[in-house]
Design an enzyme around this catalytic site. Structure first.
Site, PDB file in Angstrom:
ATOM      1  CD  GLU A 139     -35.327  30.222 -17.901  1.00 58.71           C
ATOM      2  OE1 GLU A 139     -34.489  31.018 -17.439  1.00 58.71           O
ATOM      3  OE2 GLU A 139     -35.239  29.711 -19.025  1.00 58.71           O
TER       4      GLU A 139
HETATM    5  C1  LIG Z   1     -35.536  19.830 -16.224  1.00 58.50           C
HETATM    6  C2  LIG Z   1     -34.583  20.883 -15.761  1.00 58.50           C
HETATM    7  C3  LIG Z   1     -33.892  21.635 -16.686  1.00 58.50           C
HETATM    8  C4  LIG Z   1     -32.970  22.587 -16.269  1.00 58.50           C
HETATM    9  N1  LIG Z   1     -32.220  23.269 -17.203  1.00 58.50           N
HETATM   10  C5  LIG Z   1     -31.167  24.017 -16.781  1.00 58.50           C
HETATM   11  C6  LIG Z   1     -30.238  24.551 -17.726  1.00 58.50           C
HETATM   12  O1  LIG Z   1     -30.386  24.395 -18.955  1.00 58.50           O
HETATM   13  N2  LIG Z   1     -29.170  25.245 -17.257  1.00 58.50           N
HETATM   14  C7  LIG Z   1     -28.961  25.451 -15.923  1.00 58.50           C
HETATM   15  O2  LIG Z   1     -27.983  26.087 -15.574  1.00 58.50           O
HETATM   16  N3  LIG Z   1     -29.844  24.973 -15.002  1.00 58.50           N
HETATM   17  C8  LIG Z   1     -30.926  24.251 -15.395  1.00 58.50           C
HETATM   18  N4  LIG Z   1     -31.796  23.728 -14.473  1.00 58.50           N
HETATM   19  C9  LIG Z   1     -31.577  23.976 -13.055  1.00 58.50           C
HETATM   20  C10 LIG Z   1     -32.625  24.857 -12.432  1.00 58.50           C
HETATM   21  O3  LIG Z   1     -32.485  26.169 -12.866  1.00 58.50           O
HETATM   22  C11 LIG Z   1     -32.512  24.682 -10.923  1.00 58.50           C
HETATM   23  O4  LIG Z   1     -33.007  23.387 -10.626  1.00 58.50           O
HETATM   24  C12 LIG Z   1     -33.264  25.745 -10.138  1.00 58.50           C
HETATM   25  O5  LIG Z   1     -32.641  26.986 -10.263  1.00 58.50           O
HETATM   26  C13 LIG Z   1     -33.383  25.414  -8.657  1.00 58.50           C
HETATM   27  O6  LIG Z   1     -32.152  25.049  -8.106  1.00 58.50           O
HETATM   28  P1  LIG Z   1     -32.048  23.691  -7.237  1.00 58.50           P
HETATM   29  O7  LIG Z   1     -32.631  22.606  -8.056  1.00 58.50           O
HETATM   30  O8  LIG Z   1     -30.668  23.546  -6.776  1.00 58.50           O
HETATM   31  O9  LIG Z   1     -33.019  23.935  -6.016  1.00 58.50           O
HETATM   32  P2  LIG Z   1     -32.626  24.635  -4.634  1.00 58.50           P
HETATM   33  O10 LIG Z   1     -31.985  25.950  -4.901  1.00 58.50           O
HETATM   34  O11 LIG Z   1     -31.915  23.668  -3.770  1.00 58.50           O
HETATM   35  O12 LIG Z   1     -34.070  24.906  -4.027  1.00 58.50           O
HETATM   36  C14 LIG Z   1     -34.798  23.966  -3.246  1.00 58.50           C
HETATM   37  C15 LIG Z   1     -36.004  24.677  -2.620  1.00 58.50           C
HETATM   38  O13 LIG Z   1     -35.533  25.726  -1.738  1.00 58.50           O
HETATM   39  C16 LIG Z   1     -36.084  26.968  -2.114  1.00 58.50           C
HETATM   40  N5  LIG Z   1     -35.106  28.022  -1.862  1.00 58.50           N
HETATM   41  C17 LIG Z   1     -33.816  28.064  -2.235  1.00 58.50           C
HETATM   42  N6  LIG Z   1     -33.251  29.207  -1.854  1.00 58.50           N
HETATM   43  C18 LIG Z   1     -34.209  29.933  -1.221  1.00 58.50           C
HETATM   44  C19 LIG Z   1     -34.252  31.211  -0.604  1.00 58.50           C
HETATM   45  N7  LIG Z   1     -33.203  32.024  -0.586  1.00 58.50           N
HETATM   46  N8  LIG Z   1     -35.398  31.598  -0.051  1.00 58.50           N
HETATM   47  C20 LIG Z   1     -36.494  30.833  -0.095  1.00 58.50           C
HETATM   48  N9  LIG Z   1     -36.529  29.610  -0.666  1.00 58.50           N
HETATM   49  C21 LIG Z   1     -35.397  29.164  -1.224  1.00 58.50           C
HETATM   50  C22 LIG Z   1     -36.408  26.827  -3.596  1.00 58.50           C
HETATM   51  O14 LIG Z   1     -37.397  27.736  -4.032  1.00 58.50           O
HETATM   52  C23 LIG Z   1     -36.870  25.382  -3.674  1.00 58.50           C
HETATM   53  O15 LIG Z   1     -38.222  25.298  -3.322  1.00 58.50           O
HETATM   54  C24 LIG Z   1     -32.766  22.811 -14.881  1.00 58.50           C
HETATM   55  C25 LIG Z   1     -33.490  22.064 -13.952  1.00 58.50           C
HETATM   56  C26 LIG Z   1     -34.360  21.101 -14.361  1.00 58.50           C
HETATM   57  C27 LIG Z   1     -35.077  20.275 -13.323  1.00 58.50           C
END
Ligand SMILES: Cc1cc2nc3c(=O)[nH]c(=O)nc-3n(C[C@H](O)[C@H](O)[C@H](O)COP(=O)(O)OP(=O)(O)OC[C@H]3O[C@@H](n4cnc5c(N)ncnc54)[C@H](O)[C@@H]3O)c2cc1C
Length: 591
Positions: free
Chosen positions: A401
């Site tokens: 979220e």
């Molecule tokens: C169990 C699980 C269920 C999920 N369910 C869904 C679902 O139903 N539908 C769906 O669409 N998605 C889902 N997700 C995805 C989830 O919403 C994403 O994992 C989340 O938004 C983070 O994206 P990412 O994993 O690519 O991390 P990244 O965006 O790669 O982030 C990695 C790190 O970098 C930081 N970061 C990134 N950008 C910035 C910035 N601009 N400034 C500062 N820090 C930053 C983040 O805070 C984090 O600490 C799910 C994920 C999991 C693990």
């Protein structure tokens, strides 16, 4: 009365009567809560171990039972088979279900991100065809936004849709990942770009369409019972009538659904938190060391009390914003807006508060489960114990979220954007205060009542935040958004303000509902909360000041911050002991 704008609490005095407190739930709301609780007791808890083994069929079966019982219709309007409950009631249901481990994640994904995009943005036919069946659990839903290259940067997705030559279908190609409920969902809301569009569009995709391929479930740290998988779209023919909303409006849909998800997550983790506190105290009331129950030790009491204090604070903020949403929703409806649009607009409006609730509440739960494991000692590390599962399950809440980092940045960023748009006079008030910085006092008046004193503190915290917003925006102007560490400092201050003010107003309102003796305990919760919060605000403020202010300005600002974060000393040992002793005596969470 004018509806409060999102973020406006920073410049406005709030009256206790304008907020909703959990002590005001009516009989119908408590009945819904009981129904949710009974469902967990009879259908979820007996199956928790089997769900942990990633039994997709079992999860599907339990979800469908909850649909048959009507639990999936709490947020859905009557015309599509739901009960159209108020937002406050939806939050109470979300809180209660939140104690259901992985089931809670699967259920909330279905009822929230899986159903609401269609309910809110679908046309009559789409709602008739899909929402009515999602409401009963006949169909199960998922929300597909994240991609390997598009996580926090959700609009960066490359999943693509092209209109077929005969104009009857969009041909969908791409990949989504981390999709909750993917393993069994019948319906997916999929975000993709049409042709070379810069922004997303949204589509309703049936999982049975040829070319939709769902991978096996991911192996996760926690919430193992919930299905999470990658989904591939290989030349999937999506009928043109399944475009959701208009072309290019998908990102807006995605964001507004995320605002809703964030707020509901705040309630969800509250339920998990209360359940974990009960497990903590019940263990502490059984386990003996050195010949006595460990619940008699001051250190254990400190932990138990702190679990309660932080949960109480998160709860106060959660229900405060829920009523603000209901009020705004009703206003939009009075102005002629249909209920679906009124709901999503009202929820999306409170974006500052949504981000606050998401971050604060998920951090509270992480604290609570961590201390729960500690209270259990070695047993807390054993997979036999519920707290071990709670500890693993909790961690995801800081990631999905919108990560807590993104949401923390959003708190200040959104408040400033709304102020620039003219929603409220943040910068004018900040400038006025800054102009009189040398005259700042703590405004203490002699003989002030208990609540007056606490609300004076929160008012002073607001002033500290305004001074810093003023100084930081002047120092960096438009570049402030790139100074993330300073943005974080200011956002932390804003979060503390919202949560402490919500708690202070709640306690003030409770004074007329509860006896003096009972109130003494709630006052202690508030005393410790504000005392700790003042220190957190001071620290965040000083961190910011020393990061950008010149020596002369830093001297002025630190003096003002010291004055504005000055609170009376609290015997925190005695206060925490009293709070813990009530918990220990009740052996249940009855705050
Ligand atoms: C169990 C699980 C269920 C999920 N369910 C869904 C679902 O139903 N539908 C769906 O669409 N998605 C889902 N997700 C995805 C989830 O919403 C994403 O994992 C989340 O938004 C983070 O994206 P990412 O994993 O690519 O991390 P990244 O965006 O790669 O982030 C990695 C790190 O970098 C930081 N970061 C990134 N950008 C910035 C910035 N601009 N400034 C500062 N820090 C930053 C983040 O805070 C984090 O600490 C799910 C994920 C999991 C693990």
């Amino acid at each position: 009365m004018e509806n409060l704008k999102s973020g406006e609490f920073l410049v406005k005095e709030i009256e206790k009567d304008s907020i909703f407190i959990p002590e005001e739930f009516d009989e119908e709301q408590l009945m819904i809560k009981q129904t949710c609780q009974d469902f967990l007791e009879t259908e979820v808890y007996p199956n928790v171990d089997d769900l942990e083994k990633q039994d997709r069929e079992l999860m599907k079966e339990i979800l469908k039972k909850s649909g048959e019982l009507g639990l999936m219709g709490i947020s859905v309007s009557e015309e599509y088979g739901g009960f159209g409950q108020s937002f406050v009631t939806q939050m109470l249901a979300a809180e209660t279900i939140g104690a259901g481990y992985s089931f809670s994640v699967a259920f909330m994904a279905h009822c929230g991100i899986g159903t609401l995009p269609i309910l809110y943005y679908g046309n009559g036919e789409q709602c008739e065809k899909y929402v009515t069946r999602l409401t009963t659990g006949e169909l199960l839903g998922a929300y597909c936004l994240t991609e390997p290259g598009a996580g926090s940067d959700a609009n960066a997705g490359t999943t693509n849709a092209k209109l077929s030559e005969d104009g009857k279908h969009y041909i969908l190609n791409g990949q989504k990942m981390w999709i909750t409920n993917a393993g069994f969902a019948d319906i997916q809301t999929v975000f993709a770009k049409i042709d070379n569009d810069r922004v997303l569009s949204a589509f309703i995709v049936e999982s049975s369409y040829p070319g939709v391929v769902v991978n096996p479930d991911e192996h996760k740290m926690g919430i193992k019972g919930s299905s999470t998988a990658q989904v591939f779209y290989n030349d999937v023919k999506v009928p043109v009538e399944n475009l959701l909303g208009q072309r290019g409006k998908g990102f807006r849909i995605a964001l507004s659904i995320l605002h809703m998800g964030r707020i509901k997550l705040g309630a969800n983790v509250l339920g998990a938190s209360k359940k974990t506190i009960i497990e903590s105290v019940q263990y502490a009331n059984e386990r003996k060391q050195f010949g006595v129950l460990i619940s008699t030790f001051g250190t254990m009491k400190h932990k138990l009390a702190e679990q309660v204090i932080r949960t109480f604070a998160a709860e106060s903020a959660n229900y405060r914003v829920s009523k603000d949403i209901d009020d705004l929703l009703n206003k939009y409806m009075e102005e002629g807006c249909d209920k679906g649009m009124a709901s999503i607009d009202a929820i999306s409006h409170y974006a500052v508060e949504a981000a606050i609730l998401k971050v604060y509440s998920s951090e509270v739960l992480d604290f609570v489960v961590d201390e729960a494991v500690q209270i259990h000692g070695g047993m807390g590390y054993s997979s036999e114990m519920a707290v071990e599962r709670a500890y693993r399950d909790s961690r995801i809440n800081r990631i999905f979220e919108g990560t807590n980092e993104i949401n923390t940045l959003l708190v200040l960023d959104t408040a400033m954007k709304r102020a620039k748009k003219g929603d409220f006079d943040l910068f004018g008030e900040a400038e006025k205060l800054y102009a009189a910085i040398d005259k700042i006092s703590d405004n203490k008046v002699s003989g002030e009542e208990y609540s007056q004193e606490k609300l004076r503190y929160t008012k002073n915290f607001k002033k500290a935040s305004l001074l810093l917003i003023n100084a930081a925006t002047k120092a960096f102007e438009k570049q402030l958004v790139h100074e993330q560490e300073i943005m974080n400092n200011l956002s932390v201050i804003i979060m503390e303000i919202y949560v402490t003010e919500s708690s202070a107003l709640r306690v003030q309102k409770m004074e007329s509902l509860k006896g003096k003796e009972e109130m003494a305990l709630y006052r202690k919760i508030l005393d410790v909360l504000i005392y700790d919060s003042a220190a957190k605000i001071r620290k965040a403020a000083l961190d910011a000041i020393y990061s950008f202010a010149s020596d002369t300005e830093a001297a002025k600002l630190t003096k003002a911050v010291e004055t504005l974060t000055k609170v009376a000393g609290v015997n925190t040992k005695e206060a925490r002991r009293s709070i813990a002793e009530k918990l220990i005596e009740d052996n249940l969470y009855k705050f």
